[in-house]
Design a protein around this motif. Structure first.
Motif, mmCIF file in Angstrom:
data_model
loop_
_atom_site.group_PDB
_atom_site.id
_atom_site.type_symbol
_atom_site.label_atom_id
_atom_site.label_comp_id
_atom_site.label_asym_id
_atom_site.label_seq_id
_atom_site.Cartn_x
_atom_site.Cartn_y
_atom_site.Cartn_z
ATOM 1 N N THR A 190 0.820 -1.212 0.000
ATOM 2 C CA THR A 190 0.000 0.000 0.000
ATOM 3 C C THR A 190 0.855 1.264 0.000
ATOM 4 O O THR A 190 0.350 2.353 -0.272
ATOM 5 C CB THR A 190 -0.914 0.038 1.238
ATOM 6 O OG1 THR A 190 -0.098 0.112 2.427
ATOM 7 C CG2 THR A 190 -1.808 -1.184 1.296
ATOM 8 N N GLY A 191 2.137 1.117 0.339
ATOM 9 C CA GLY A 191 3.010 2.285 0.416
ATOM 10 C C GLY A 191 2.859 3.050 1.709
ATOM 11 O O GLY A 191 3.340 4.187 1.835
ATOM 12 N N ILE A 192 2.203 2.424 2.712
ATOM 13 C CA ILE A 192 2.026 3.070 4.020
ATOM 14 C C ILE A 192 2.443 2.075 5.101
ATOM 15 O O ILE A 192 1.930 0.953 5.148
ATOM 16 C CB ILE A 192 0.558 3.493 4.263
ATOM 17 C CG1 ILE A 192 0.051 4.380 3.127
ATOM 18 C CG2 ILE A 192 0.430 4.222 5.599
ATOM 19 C CD1 ILE A 192 -1.442 4.699 3.225
ATOM 20 N N ILE A 193 3.385 2.478 5.942
ATOM 21 C CA ILE A 193 3.827 1.628 7.048
ATOM 22 C C ILE A 193 3.768 2.427 8.345
ATOM 23 O O ILE A 193 3.746 3.667 8.319
ATOM 24 C CB ILE A 193 5.250 1.082 6.819
ATOM 25 C CG1 ILE A 193 6.286 2.210 6.869
ATOM 26 C CG2 ILE A 193 5.320 0.341 5.478
ATOM 27 C CD1 ILE A 193 7.721 1.731 6.756
ATOM 28 N N SER A 194 3.769 1.726 9.480
ATOM 29 C CA SER A 194 3.662 2.402 10.770
ATOM 30 C C SER A 194 4.647 1.825 11.776
ATOM 31 O O SER A 194 4.884 0.614 11.800
ATOM 32 C CB SER A 194 2.236 2.271 11.326
ATOM 33 O OG SER A 194 1.305 2.896 10.459
ATOM 34 N N VAL A 195 5.210 2.715 12.584
ATOM 35 C CA VAL A 195 6.143 2.321 13.636
ATOM 36 C C VAL A 195 5.535 2.660 14.984
ATOM 37 O O VAL A 195 5.144 3.811 15.236
ATOM 38 C CB VAL A 195 7.495 3.064 13.494
ATOM 39 C CG1 VAL A 195 8.471 2.587 14.563
ATOM 40 C CG2 VAL A 195 8.077 2.869 12.105
ATOM 41 N N LEU A 196 5.456 1.664 15.867
ATOM 42 C CA LEU A 196 5.007 1.867 17.240
ATOM 43 C C LEU A 196 6.247 1.870 18.121
ATOM 44 O O LEU A 196 7.003 0.902 18.132
ATOM 45 C CB LEU A 196 4.062 0.745 17.672
ATOM 46 C CG LEU A 196 2.921 0.384 16.705
ATOM 47 C CD1 LEU A 196 2.086 -0.754 17.283
ATOM 48 C CD2 LEU A 196 2.051 1.594 16.418
ATOM 49 N N ALA A 197 6.488 2.951 18.865
ATOM 50 C CA ALA A 197 7.722 3.059 19.632
ATOM 51 C C ALA A 197 7.528 3.997 20.814
ATOM 52 O O ALA A 197 6.407 4.404 21.126
ATOM 53 C CB ALA A 197 8.856 3.556 18.725
ATOM 54 N N THR A 198 8.630 4.329 21.490
ATOM 55 C CA THR A 198 8.579 5.312 22.569
ATOM 56 C C THR A 198 8.864 6.697 21.995
ATOM 57 O O THR A 198 9.448 6.833 20.911
ATOM 58 C CB THR A 198 9.618 5.018 23.663
ATOM 59 O OG1 THR A 198 10.935 5.175 23.120
ATOM 60 C CG2 THR A 198 9.456 3.599 24.194
ATOM 61 N N GLU A 199 8.490 7.709 22.729
ATOM 62 C CA GLU A 199 8.697 9.082 22.276
ATOM 63 C C GLU A 199 10.184 9.374 22.061
ATOM 64 O O GLU A 199 10.567 10.009 21.076
ATOM 65 C CB GLU A 199 8.115 10.055 23.307
ATOM 66 C CG GLU A 199 8.187 11.509 22.902
ATOM 67 C CD GLU A 199 7.517 12.431 23.907
ATOM 68 O OE1 GLU A 199 7.659 13.660 23.754
ATOM 69 O OE2 GLU A 199 6.878 11.916 24.835
ATOM 70 N N GLN A 200 11.043 8.889 22.981
ATOM 71 C CA GLN A 200 12.473 9.150 22.879
ATOM 72 C C GLN A 200 13.063 8.509 21.628
ATOM 73 O O GLN A 200 13.902 9.091 20.954
ATOM 74 C CB GLN A 200 13.185 8.632 24.128
ATOM 75 C CG GLN A 200 14.688 8.825 24.150
ATOM 76 C CD GLN A 200 15.104 10.279 24.138
ATOM 77 O OE1 GLN A 200 15.490 10.765 23.086
ATOM 78 N NE2 GLN A 200 15.030 10.951 25.266
ATOM 79 N N THR A 201 12.627 7.284 21.316
ATOM 80 C CA THR A 201 13.095 6.628 20.090
ATOM 81 C C THR A 201 12.713 7.440 18.862
ATOM 82 O O THR A 201 13.532 7.679 17.976
ATOM 83 C CB THR A 201 12.501 5.211 19.973
ATOM 84 O OG1 THR A 201 13.051 4.386 21.001
ATOM 85 C CG2 THR A 201 12.816 4.590 18.623
#
Length: 264
Positions: free
Chosen positions: A109-120
Motif C-alpha cells: 500500500t506504500g504506508i507503514i507504521s512504527v510503534l515506539a517510545t517518544e524518545q526513540t
C-alpha cells in the motif's frame, strides 16, 4: 573458557526479556546475564545524556560480570547510545532498531507504521532511518507509552490491553498501513493482542528473532559460540526494588528466577 562466558543483555525494564527469549531459542547453549534498569525506567522520557550515562554504566557492569558480548535490548537506548558504546568498549555490542527497511520493501500500500517510545521517535538516529525510506513509503510514527506500562504491570493480556491496542492501531489500519513495526522490545509481549487487533489487515514486524540471528553471526565470526551444553544458566539483575520486580520478571521469563538487586 572464553566461549562459556555469558551474553549480557539490558533494557530499561522487563521488555528486553523478549530478546532474552529469542536468544535462548536461537542459542540454547549460551549463558545469559540480564540487567533491568528499573531504577531509571522508563528511558523513553529521559534525556539522551542520562540514557548514555546509564548505558555506559550497565555495559561496564556486564563486562565486569564476565560477559563476552552485550545486547542493547532497548530501541531507545540503541538509537541514542549504540555508536558511543561501540567506540568505548571492545567487546561486540549488538543493538535493536525498528524494522523500517523490511517493512518498506514488503509494503504493497506504500504506508507503514512504527510503534515506539517518544524518545526513540525523536532521536537523530531514528529520524535518519525514517528519512532514508520516507521517499519510498509513507511512515506513520506513533508513540505508545501505554504499551510499556501494560507490560511492566503484567497487564499485557488484559481487556485494557485490547482497548489500548485498538486506540493506537485501528486508525493506522484505517489509513491503509499494511506493515506494523514493533519499535520497542516491550511490545513483543503484546504480540498476541496486537495480532488480534491487526488480524489479516497488516503484517506485524518484530525484531527479536533478527537480533538473535545477529548475535549468532557476530559470535560465530569471532569463534565465541559456546559448545558446552552443561550447567547453562540465566542470571538476572535490577537497579529497582527487588520486591516489585521479582514477580513480573519471573512471569515474563516463564519460570522463577534468581534476581540480584543493586543500587546504581
Amino acid at each position: 573458557m572464553e566461549k562459556q562466558k555469558p551474553i549480557g543483555i539490558f533494557d530499561s525494564g522487563v521488555g528486553g526479556l523478549s530478546i532474552c527469549h529469542a536468544i535462548r531459542r536461537a542459542l540454547p547453549e549460551e549463558n545469559l546475564v540480564y540487567f533491568a534498569d528499573i531504577g531509571f525506567s522508563p528511558y523513553g522520557v529521559k534525556s539522551k545524556d542520562i540514557i548514555n550515562e546509564r548505558s555506559e554504566y550497565i555495559v561496564s557492569f556486564l563486562i565486569n560480570q564476565g560477559c563476552k558480548a552485550v545486547v542493547v535490548a532497548c530501541n531507545t537506548a540503541t538509537v541514542n547510545t549504540i555508536s558511543n558504546l561501540r567506540a568505548k568498549f571492545s567487546i561486540p555490542i549488538i543493538g535493536v532498531e525498528p524494522g523500517i527497511k523490511p517493512a518498506a520493501l514488503q509494503s504493497k500500500t506504500g504506508i507503514i507504521s512504527v510503534l515506539a517510545t517518544e524518545q526513540t521517535l525523536e532521536s537523530d538516529s531514528f529520524q535518519r532511518l525514517m528519512a532514508k525510506y520516507s521517499k519510498a513509503v509513507k511512515i506513520n510514527a506513533i508513540a505508545c507509552p501505554k504499551f510499556v506500562t501494560l507490560v511492566e504491570n503484567l497487564e499485557h493480556y488484559s481487556e485494557q490491553a485490547v482497548d489500548v491496542a485498538e486506540q493506537y492501531i485501528r486508525p493506522l489500519l484505517t489509513e491503509g498501513s499494511d506493515q506494523i513495526i514493533l519499535g520497542c522490545t516491550h511490545f513483543s509481549f503484546l504480540r498476541t493482542i496486537i495480532d488480534q487487533v491487526v488480524g489479516q489487515e497488516a503484517n506485524v514486524i518484530d525484531t527479536a528473532a533478527p537480533v538473535a540471528m545477529e548475535v549468532n553471526r557476530r559470535l560465530d565470526k569471532l569463534n565465541l559460540l559456546n559448545s558446552k551444553n552443561t550447567d547453562i544458566y540465566a542470571e538476572f539483575w535490577t537497579s529497582g526494588d527487588y520486591a516489585k520486580v521479582i514477580e513480573p520478571m519471573s512471569q515474563l521469563w516463564g519460570q522463577d528466577i534468581h534476581l540480584f538487586a543493586i543500587r546504581a
